[in-house]
Write an enzyme that holds these catalytic residues in place. Structure first.
Site, PDB file in Angstrom:
ATOM      1  N   CYS A  91      83.723   1.541  26.541  1.00 13.27           N
ATOM      2  CA  CYS A  91      84.614   1.674  25.103  1.00 13.27           C
ATOM      3  C   CYS A  91      85.792   2.665  25.276  1.00 13.27           C
ATOM      4  O   CYS A  91      85.573   3.441  25.733  1.00 13.27           O
ATOM      5  CB  CYS A  91      83.435   1.565  24.167  1.00 13.27           C
ATOM      6  SG  CYS A  91      84.293   1.952  22.414  1.00 13.27           S
ATOM      7  N   HIS A 133      79.512  -6.485  21.014  1.00 14.50           N
ATOM      8  CA  HIS A 133      80.443  -4.462  20.894  1.00 14.50           C
ATOM      9  C   HIS A 133      81.325  -4.319  20.046  1.00 14.50           C
ATOM     10  O   HIS A 133      81.633  -3.676  19.253  1.00 14.50           O
ATOM     11  CB  HIS A 133      81.374  -4.411  22.578  1.00 14.50           C
ATOM     12  CG  HIS A 133      81.525  -3.365  22.884  1.00 14.50           C
ATOM     13  ND1 HIS A 133      81.320  -1.990  23.524  1.00 14.50           N
ATOM     14  CD2 HIS A 133      83.048  -2.905  22.150  1.00 14.50           C
ATOM     15  CE1 HIS A 133      81.725  -1.275  23.058  1.00 14.50           C
ATOM     16  NE2 HIS A 133      83.179  -1.394  22.531  1.00 14.50           N
ATOM     17  N   GLU A 134      82.494  -5.213  19.380  1.00 13.12           N
ATOM     18  CA  GLU A 134      82.683  -5.210  18.464  1.00 13.12           C
ATOM     19  C   GLU A 134      82.806  -5.042  17.232  1.00 13.12           C
ATOM     20  O   GLU A 134      83.148  -4.454  16.453  1.00 13.12           O
ATOM     21  CB  GLU A 134      84.153  -6.208  19.111  1.00 13.12           C
ATOM     22  CG  GLU A 134      85.444  -5.894  20.208  1.00 13.12           C
ATOM     23  CD  GLU A 134      86.070  -4.731  20.548  1.00 13.12           C
ATOM     24  OE1 GLU A 134      85.918  -3.947  19.929  1.00 13.12           O
ATOM     25  OE2 GLU A 134      85.718  -4.907  21.994  1.00 13.12           O
TER      26      GLU A 134
HETATM   27  O1  GNR Z   1      88.077  -2.635  27.539  1.00 12.61           O
HETATM   28  C1  GNR Z   1      86.252  -2.135  27.069  1.00 12.61           C
HETATM   29  N1  GNR Z   1      85.592  -2.614  28.056  1.00 12.61           N
HETATM   30  C2  GNR Z   1      84.241  -2.752  28.020  1.00 12.61           C
HETATM   31  C3  GNR Z   1      83.490  -3.852  29.206  1.00 12.61           C
HETATM   32  C4  GNR Z   1      82.010  -3.773  28.875  1.00 12.61           C
HETATM   33  C5  GNR Z   1      82.309  -4.212  27.605  1.00 12.61           C
HETATM   34  C6  GNR Z   1      82.422  -3.826  26.397  1.00 12.61           C
HETATM   35  C7  GNR Z   1      83.859  -4.164  26.605  1.00 12.61           C
HETATM   36  S1  GNR Z   1      85.323  -3.374  25.032  1.00 12.61           S
HETATM   37  C8  GNR Z   1      86.199  -2.352  25.844  1.00 12.61           C
HETATM   38  C9  GNR Z   1      86.666  -1.404  24.783  1.00 12.61           C
HETATM   39  C10 GNR Z   1      86.490  -1.285  23.355  1.00 12.61           C
HETATM   40  O2  GNR Z   1      86.245   0.110  23.059  1.00 12.61           O
HETATM   41  N2  GNR Z   1      86.513  -1.874  22.379  1.00 12.61           N
HETATM   42  O3  GNR Z   1      85.695  -1.870  21.611  1.00 12.61           O
HETATM   43 NI    NI Z   2      84.505   0.080  22.088  1.00 14.97          NI
END
Ligand code: GNR
Ligand code: NI
Length: 174
Positions: A91, A133-134
């Site tokens: 992240c 994740h977002e």
């Molecule tokens: O760049 C990012 N790579 C990632 C790798 C595996 C799972 C989720 C991500 S999201 C992250 C960018 C980020 O923090 N988005 O909120």
């Molecule tokens: Ni993130």
């Protein structure tokens, strides 16, 4: 275009719950462009508005190798999920740490695109992981919340130490 500052764990602003976007207008599209610039520059595969201290339900993503497949999801809602898979996540708000997290393998998501059109789309693979994740960011959740309290504390302490060292190094150069 402008590169935006990304908030870092444990900043309490990362814990705010984002509110729905009311209007998809030119001001929002300017923010979207700035978020893409920030994400590509980082570099990252996704970015939620929460990470740039804008607490509206908006995310951008591009998991392609060529960085030519941008997605904009406004007011995203997961309407179906299927399967489970564990993958290594990182992240931009928790720089330098990568840990295994379990997520749905496939998700169906309703959202508005950058023109305000209503879309229903199925995501799988890395894009499914990224979208979940977002959306977590929009709800004030971070991937470290899925880890043990001990692991989360260790990451928080190391990040705070890294930041102290960065400030010290900057002071020495000045
Ligand atoms: O760049 C990012 N790579 C990632 C790798 C595996 C799972 C989720 C991500 S999201 C992250 C960018 C980020 O923090 N988005 O909120
Ligand atoms: Ni993130």
């Amino acid at each position: 275009m402008a590169k935006l500052k990304i908030l870092e764990f444990p900043d309490p602003r990362l814990r705010k719950k984002a509110v729905p976007v009311a209007a998809v207008d030119d001001a929002l599209r300017q923010l979207i462009d700035d978020m893409f610039e920030t994400m590509y520059d980082a570099p990252g595969i996704g970015l939620a508005a929460t990470q740039v201290d804008v607490h509206r339900r908006l995310l951008v993503a591009d998991v392609s190798a060529e960085k030519d497949d941008p997605y904009v999801l406004i007011n995203p809602e997961i309407v179906a999920r299927d399967g489970l898979e564990v993958s290594e996540e990182g992240c931009l708000s928790v720089p330098g740490y990568y840990e295994e997290v379990e997520r749905a393998e496939h998700v169906r998501v309703n959202y508005l695109d950058r023109n305000g059109a209503a879309i229903e789309a199925d995501f799988d693979g890395l894009l499914a992981v990224c979208v979940q994740h977002e959306i977590d960011h929009l709800d004030g959740r971070l991937f470290v919340d899925y880890l043990s309290e001990a692991k989360r504390q260790r990451i928080r302490k190391r990040l705070q130490k890294d930041r102290r060292l960065q400030i010290q190094e900057t002071a020495v150069v000045l």
